[in-house]
Design a protein around this motif. Structure first.
Motif, PDB file in Angstrom:
ATOM      1  N   PHE A 140       7.919  12.788  -5.976  1.00  0.00           N
ATOM      2  CA  PHE A 140       7.447  13.273  -4.674  1.00  0.00           C
ATOM      3  C   PHE A 140       6.905  14.708  -4.780  1.00  0.00           C
ATOM      4  O   PHE A 140       5.941  15.060  -4.119  1.00  0.00           O
ATOM      5  CB  PHE A 140       8.561  13.167  -3.621  1.00  0.00           C
ATOM      6  N   ALA A 174      10.021   3.020  -4.012  1.00  0.00           N
ATOM      7  CA  ALA A 174       8.825   3.795  -3.624  1.00  0.00           C
ATOM      8  C   ALA A 174       8.066   4.277  -4.855  1.00  0.00           C
ATOM      9  O   ALA A 174       6.848   4.416  -4.830  1.00  0.00           O
ATOM     10  CB  ALA A 174       9.232   4.977  -2.752  1.00  0.00           C
ATOM     11  N   LYS A 232       3.425  14.503  -6.513  1.00  0.00           N
ATOM     12  CA  LYS A 232       2.376  13.935  -5.652  1.00  0.00           C
ATOM     13  C   LYS A 232       2.263  14.668  -4.315  1.00  0.00           C
ATOM     14  O   LYS A 232       1.481  14.279  -3.445  1.00  0.00           O
ATOM     15  CB  LYS A 232       2.649  12.452  -5.414  1.00  0.00           C
ATOM     16  N   ALA A 267      -0.440   2.715   8.423  1.00  0.00           N
ATOM     17  CA  ALA A 267      -0.741   3.931   7.667  1.00  0.00           C
ATOM     18  C   ALA A 267      -1.071   5.090   8.611  1.00  0.00           C
ATOM     19  O   ALA A 267      -1.204   6.230   8.186  1.00  0.00           O
ATOM     20  CB  ALA A 267      -1.918   3.694   6.724  1.00  0.00           C
ATOM     21  N   HIS A 268      -1.224   4.804   9.904  1.00  0.00           N
ATOM     22  CA  HIS A 268      -1.611   5.843  10.882  1.00  0.00           C
ATOM     23  C   HIS A 268      -0.514   5.879  11.948  1.00  0.00           C
ATOM     24  O   HIS A 268       0.629   6.187  11.644  1.00  0.00           O
ATOM     25  CB  HIS A 268      -3.000   5.476  11.409  1.00  0.00           C
ATOM     26  N   LEU A 271       7.645   5.081   1.130  1.00  0.00           N
ATOM     27  CA  LEU A 271       8.528   5.755   2.079  1.00  0.00           C
ATOM     28  C   LEU A 271       7.711   6.056   3.316  1.00  0.00           C
ATOM     29  O   LEU A 271       6.821   6.915   3.286  1.00  0.00           O
ATOM     30  CB  LEU A 271       9.044   7.070   1.509  1.00  0.00           C
ATOM     31  N   ASN A 311       6.229  13.631   7.192  1.00  0.00           N
ATOM     32  CA  ASN A 311       5.177  13.910   8.171  1.00  0.00           C
ATOM     33  C   ASN A 311       5.735  13.768   9.588  1.00  0.00           C
ATOM     34  O   ASN A 311       6.929  13.508   9.767  1.00  0.00           O
ATOM     35  CB  ASN A 311       3.953  13.021   7.909  1.00  0.00           C
ATOM     36  N   VAL A 312       4.851  13.920  10.563  1.00  0.00           N
ATOM     37  CA  VAL A 312       5.271  13.955  11.972  1.00  0.00           C
ATOM     38  C   VAL A 312       6.083  12.714  12.370  1.00  0.00           C
ATOM     39  O   VAL A 312       6.921  12.759  13.258  1.00  0.00           O
ATOM     40  CB  VAL A 312       4.020  14.113  12.882  1.00  0.00           C
ATOM     41  N   ASP A 313       5.821  11.603  11.653  1.00  0.00           N
ATOM     42  CA  ASP A 313       6.446  10.348  12.060  1.00  0.00           C
ATOM     43  C   ASP A 313       7.838  10.133  11.488  1.00  0.00           C
ATOM     44  O   ASP A 313       8.508   9.171  11.839  1.00  0.00           O
ATOM     45  CB  ASP A 313       5.557   9.174  11.628  1.00  0.00           C
ATOM     46  N   ARG A 353       4.213  19.796  11.955  1.00  0.00           N
ATOM     47  CA  ARG A 353       4.748  19.060  13.101  1.00  0.00           C
ATOM     48  C   ARG A 353       6.119  18.470  12.783  1.00  0.00           C
ATOM     49  O   ARG A 353       6.941  18.263  13.677  1.00  0.00           O
ATOM     50  CB  ARG A 353       3.781  17.937  13.497  1.00  0.00           C
TER      51      ARG A 353
HETATM   52  N1  CMC Z   1       5.727   6.719  -0.634  1.00  0.00           N
HETATM   53  C1  CMC Z   1       5.546   6.579  -1.956  1.00  0.00           C
HETATM   54  N2  CMC Z   1       4.426   6.929  -2.608  1.00  0.00           N
HETATM   55  C2  CMC Z   1       3.430   7.439  -1.868  1.00  0.00           C
HETATM   56  C3  CMC Z   1       3.539   7.620  -0.478  1.00  0.00           C
HETATM   57  C4  CMC Z   1       4.738   7.236   0.137  1.00  0.00           C
HETATM   58  N3  CMC Z   1       4.893   7.393   1.458  1.00  0.00           N
HETATM   59  N4  CMC Z   1       2.384   8.160  -0.007  1.00  0.00           N
HETATM   60  C5  CMC Z   1       1.584   8.307  -1.053  1.00  0.00           C
HETATM   61  N5  CMC Z   1       2.199   7.874  -2.180  1.00  0.00           N
HETATM   62  C6  CMC Z   1       1.657   7.918  -3.549  1.00  0.00           C
HETATM   63  C7  CMC Z   1       0.640   6.799  -3.738  1.00  0.00           C
HETATM   64  O1  CMC Z   1       1.229   5.642  -4.270  1.00  0.00           O
HETATM   65  C8  CMC Z   1      -0.346   7.442  -4.694  1.00  0.00           C
HETATM   66  O2  CMC Z   1       0.190   7.347  -5.987  1.00  0.00           O
HETATM   67  P1  CMC Z   1      -0.805   7.182  -7.258  1.00  0.00           P
HETATM   68  O3  CMC Z   1      -1.642   8.418  -7.272  1.00  0.00           O
HETATM   69  O4  CMC Z   1       0.140   7.083  -8.428  1.00  0.00           O
HETATM   70  O5  CMC Z   1      -1.595   5.945  -7.006  1.00  0.00           O
HETATM   71  C9  CMC Z   1      -0.346   8.921  -4.299  1.00  0.00           C
HETATM   72  O6  CMC Z   1       0.928   9.138  -3.688  1.00  0.00           O
HETATM   73  C10 CMC Z   1      -1.466   9.285  -3.328  1.00  0.00           C
HETATM   74  O7  CMC Z   1      -1.401   8.389  -2.230  1.00  0.00           O
HETATM   75  P2  CMC Z   1      -2.678   7.837  -1.461  1.00  0.00           P
HETATM   76  O8  CMC Z   1      -2.335   6.586  -0.747  1.00  0.00           O
HETATM   77  O9  CMC Z   1      -3.843   7.784  -2.410  1.00  0.00           O
HETATM   78  O10 CMC Z   1      -2.906   9.041  -0.441  1.00  0.00           O
HETATM   79  P3  CMC Z   1      -3.728   8.975   0.896  1.00  0.00           P
HETATM   80  O11 CMC Z   1      -4.104  10.355   1.219  1.00  0.00           O
HETATM   81  O12 CMC Z   1      -4.814   7.944   0.808  1.00  0.00           O
HETATM   82  O13 CMC Z   1      -2.653   8.377   1.950  1.00  0.00           O
HETATM   83  C11 CMC Z   1      -0.998   8.198   3.610  1.00  0.00           C
HETATM   84  C12 CMC Z   1      -1.982   9.142   2.895  1.00  0.00           C
HETATM   85  C13 CMC Z   1      -0.424   8.916   4.839  1.00  0.00           C
HETATM   86  C14 CMC Z   1      -1.742   6.924   4.104  1.00  0.00           C
HETATM   87  C15 CMC Z   1       0.136   7.809   2.621  1.00  0.00           C
HETATM   88  O14 CMC Z   1       0.836   8.978   2.207  1.00  0.00           O
HETATM   89  C16 CMC Z   1       1.114   6.804   3.218  1.00  0.00           C
HETATM   90  O15 CMC Z   1       0.846   5.594   3.171  1.00  0.00           O
HETATM   91  N6  CMC Z   1       2.264   7.284   3.814  1.00  0.00           N
HETATM   92  C17 CMC Z   1       3.192   6.409   4.477  1.00  0.00           C
HETATM   93  C18 CMC Z   1       2.655   6.074   5.860  1.00  0.00           C
HETATM   94  C19 CMC Z   1       2.807   7.232   6.829  1.00  0.00           C
HETATM   95  O16 CMC Z   1       3.848   7.863   6.924  1.00  0.00           O
HETATM   96  N7  CMC Z   1       1.714   7.474   7.594  1.00  0.00           N
HETATM   97  C20 CMC Z   1       1.722   8.504   8.660  1.00  0.00           C
HETATM   98  C21 CMC Z   1       0.741   9.619   8.394  1.00  0.00           C
HETATM   99  S1  CMC Z   1       1.010  10.996   9.540  1.00  0.00           S
HETATM  100  C22 CMC Z   1       0.608  10.371  11.083  1.00  0.00           C
HETATM  101  C23 CMC Z   1      -0.775   9.873  11.220  1.00  0.00           C
HETATM  102  O17 CMC Z   1      -1.708  10.544  10.775  1.00  0.00           O
HETATM  103  O18 CMC Z   1      -0.955   8.835  11.830  1.00  0.00           O
END
Ligand code: CMC
Length: 428
Positions: free
Chosen positions: A352, A291, A355, A263-264, A300, A360-362, A314
Motif C-alpha cells: 500500500f 488485496a 502504490k 469504483a466511484h 480494499l 479515501n472519503v468512502d 476528506r
Molecule cells: N486495493 C488493492 N489494490 C489497489 C487498490 C485497492 N483499493 N486500488 C488500487 N490498487 C492497486 C491496483 O491493483 C494497481 O496495481 P498494479 O499497478 O500492480 O496493477 C495500482 O494499485 C493502481 O491502481 P489503478 O486501478 O490503476 O488506479 P486508478 O487510479 O485507475 O484507480 C481507484 C483508482 C479509486 C478506482 C482504485 O484505487 C480503486 O478501485 N479503489 C477502490 C474503490 C474505491 O474506494 N473507490 C472510491 C474512490 S473515492 C470516491 C469517488 O471518487 O467516487
C-alpha cells in the motif's frame, strides 16, 4: 514555464502552446495536433488529459489539497453551511448575508415535487435500488419542468440548477420511504437543508420529528465533503452529456448513472459491505493478502484514489465525524474497530505504501451513515444528492464557456480492416 513544446514527428517538428492555470500542472494545447500531424493522442482513462478549463475546484493529489473556489475543504467542512458551499460552487464567491438568505429562500421554494411524480415512484418495485429510482425520477423531471430546459437562457439554467439542488433530498428521501413502505413526507422548509432531509427520511406523519444537532452536523459535513470533486467520472459524464445540448435533468440523470459504479460513488456501500465481511480485526491479514494478490479481483474498498497519492483530505474529516456520531448515538460498532485496525495495518504495509494507497472519503462514510440508520443501498444516493450542486455548477460553467464544443473523443482503431460481405452459406 516553457511557452511551447515541440513534438518531433516523422514529417518534422511541430510546436504546441503550453497553457498555464492559476496553480497546478501546465497543459499542452494539442487541439491542432490532428490537423497538423494527422495523429491522435492515446490516453485511456484520461490520466494525462485536461478535458476542460475550470475555475471551480482544485486538487493537488500529491499534497492532499482540495480547494473549492480557493477555499480549503477542511475550513468549509468545519465552518460553512451546505447552502453557503452550494452558492460558492455555483457563483464563485461566498455569499454575503443577504445573498445567502435569498439563496436559501429560493432553494426552499423548490423543495416540493410535482404531485404527478409521486405516481412515477409507485411504478418501481419496492426492492428497487434507490439509485435506479434516482436515475429514473431525476431524468423524468425534464418532463415536468419545461420552463427550465432551454439551456441557452442563463435564467432558465439557474432555475433548473436550483430545482435540482432543492428536489434531490426530497427524491432521495422518497426513494427510501418507498422501499420501507412508509408514507412520503413533504418537505418542511423551516428546517435546514440537512435537517429537512433527515425529517423526510426518518420522520413519520403520525409523530413530530426532532432533528438531532450532532447528526445534522454530521450530514452537513458529509454533504459538503461530497459537493464537488473536479473532473471525476460522473462530473465528466454530466459535462459530456451536456455538451450535446441535452437538458440539465437528463444530464444529471447521466451523472447519477455513472456515480452508481463501485469504483466511484458505489464505493461507500462496497466499503461497508467489505468491513462487515471482514467481521473482526483478526480476519484482516487474510483480506490484506487477497488485496495484494494479482490473481484475486478483491480490492480494499475505500482505499486508493486516481488523484490523491498522499492522503484524501476528506477522509480525515470523515474519520472524526464517525467517532463523533458513534459517541453521540452511544454505539459500539465492531465495524468501526475493524475499519480503524484495517487502516493502521494497510498504512504500514509495503504494497500500500509503494502504490500510494490511502483511505479515501468512502472508507469511513459508510460507518457514519450506517450508525445514523441509513440502509447500505442509500449511501450512493446520498452521495448523488450532495454531488448534484457540483454537477450543476460544472454544467453551468461548461455551457457558459465560449470554447465549449460537443465532446467527441477519437480512438485508436484495432479492429478488422475493410473486407467484403459474404452471404451466410459462404462463411466459415
Ligand atoms: N486495493 C488493492 N489494490 C489497489 C487498490 C485497492 N483499493 N486500488 C488500487 N490498487 C492497486 C491496483 O491493483 C494497481 O496495481 P498494479 O499497478 O500492480 O496493477 C495500482 O494499485 C493502481 O491502481 P489503478 O486501478 O490503476 O488506479 P486508478 O487510479 O485507475 O484507480 C481507484 C483508482 C479509486 C478506482 C482504485 O484505487 C480503486 O478501485 N479503489 C477502490 C474503490 C474505491 O474506494 N473507490 C472510491 C474512490 S473515492 C470516491 C469517488 O471518487 O467516487
Amino acid at each position: 514555464m516553457s511557452e511551447s513544446v515541440t513534438l518531433k514527428g516523422p514529417d518534422g517538428d511541430h510546436d504546441f502552446k503550453v497553457l498555464e492555470g492559476t496553480v497546478g500542472p501546465e497543459a499542452v494545447d494539442i487541439r491542432k495536433l490532428y490537423g497538423d500531424t494527422g495523429m491522435f493522442t492515446y490516453d485511456p482513462g484520461f490520466t494525462s488529459t485536461a478535458s476542460c478549463q475550470s475555475a471551480i475546484t482544485y486538487i493537488d493529489g500529491e499534497k492532499g489539497v482540495l480547494l473549492h473556489r480557493g477555499y480549503p475543504i477542511d475550513q468549509l467542512a468545519e465552518k460553512s453551511t451546505f447552502m453557503e458551499v452550494s452558492y460558492l460552487l455555483l457563483h464563485g464567491e461566498l455569499p454575503t448575508q443577504s445573498e445567502l438568505d435569498a439563496f436559501t429562500y429560493t432553494i426552499s421554494r423548490h423543495t416540493m415535487l410535482h404531485e404527478q411524480l409521486m405516481i412515477f415512484f409507485r411504478g418501481f418495485r419496492r426492492d428497487a435500488h434507490p439509485m435506479a429510482i434516482m436515475c429514473g425520477v431525476v431524468g423524468a423531471l425534464s418532463a415536468f419542468y419545461h420552463d427550465s430546459t432551454d439551456i441557452t437562457d442563463p435564467d432558465q439554467r439557474m432555475i433548473a440548477s436550483h430545482r435540482l439542488i432543492a428536489k434531490m433530498p426530497t427524491i432521495a428521501a422518497m426513494a427510501y420511504k418507498y422501499s420501507v413502505g412508509q408514507p412520503f413526507m413533504y418537505p418542511d422548509n423551516q428546517l435546514s437543508y440537512t435537517g429537512n432531509f433527515l425529517r423526510m427520511t426518518f420522520g413519520v406523519p403520525a409523530e413530530p420529528y426532532e432533528v438531532n444537532p450532532v447528526i445534522e452536523n454530521a450530514m452537513r459535513r458529509i454533504f459538503i465533503l461530497h459537493a464537488d470533486h473536479e473532473q471525476n467520472a460522473s462530473t465528466s459524464t454530466v459535462r459530456l452529456a451536456g455538451s450535446s445540448g441535452a437538458n440539465p435533468f437528463a444530464c444529471i440523470a447521466a451523472g447519477i448513472a455513472c456515480l452508481w459504479g463501485p469504483a466511484h460513488g458505489g464505493a461507500n456501500e462496497a466499503a461497508l459491505n467489505m468491513l462487515r465481511e471482514i467481521g473482526k480485526p483478526e480476519n484482516i491479514p487474510h483480506y490484506i493478502d487477497r488485496a495484494k494478490d494479482k490473481d484475486d479481483p478483491f480490492r480494499l474498498m475505500g482505499f486508493g484514489h486516481r488523484v490523491y497519492k498522499n492522503y484524501d483530505p476528506r477522509a480525515k474529516v470523515m474519520q472524526e465525524t464517525a467517532e463523533e456520531v458513534l459517541k453521540e448515538l452511544n454505539i459500539s460498532d465492531p465495524v468501526l474497530d475493524t475499519a480503524r485496525e484495517l487502516e493502521q495495518i494497510a498504512l504500514k504495509d509495503e504494497y500500500f505504501i509503494e502504490k500510494k494507497l490511502y483511505p479515501n472519503v468512502d472508507f469511513y462514510s459508510g460507518v457514519i451513515l450506517n450508525a445514523i440508520g441509513f440502509p447500505t443501498e442509500m449511501f450512493t444516493a446520498l452521495f448523488a444528492l450532495a454531488r448534484t450542486v457540483g454537477w450543476v455548477a460544472q454544467w453551468n460553467e461548461m455551457i457558459s464557456d465560449p470554447e465549449q464544443k460537443i465532446g467527441r473523443p477519437r480512438q485508436l482503431y484495432v479492429g478488422a480492416t475493410q473486407r467484403d460481405y459474404a452471404p451466410v452459406g459462404q462463411r466459415g
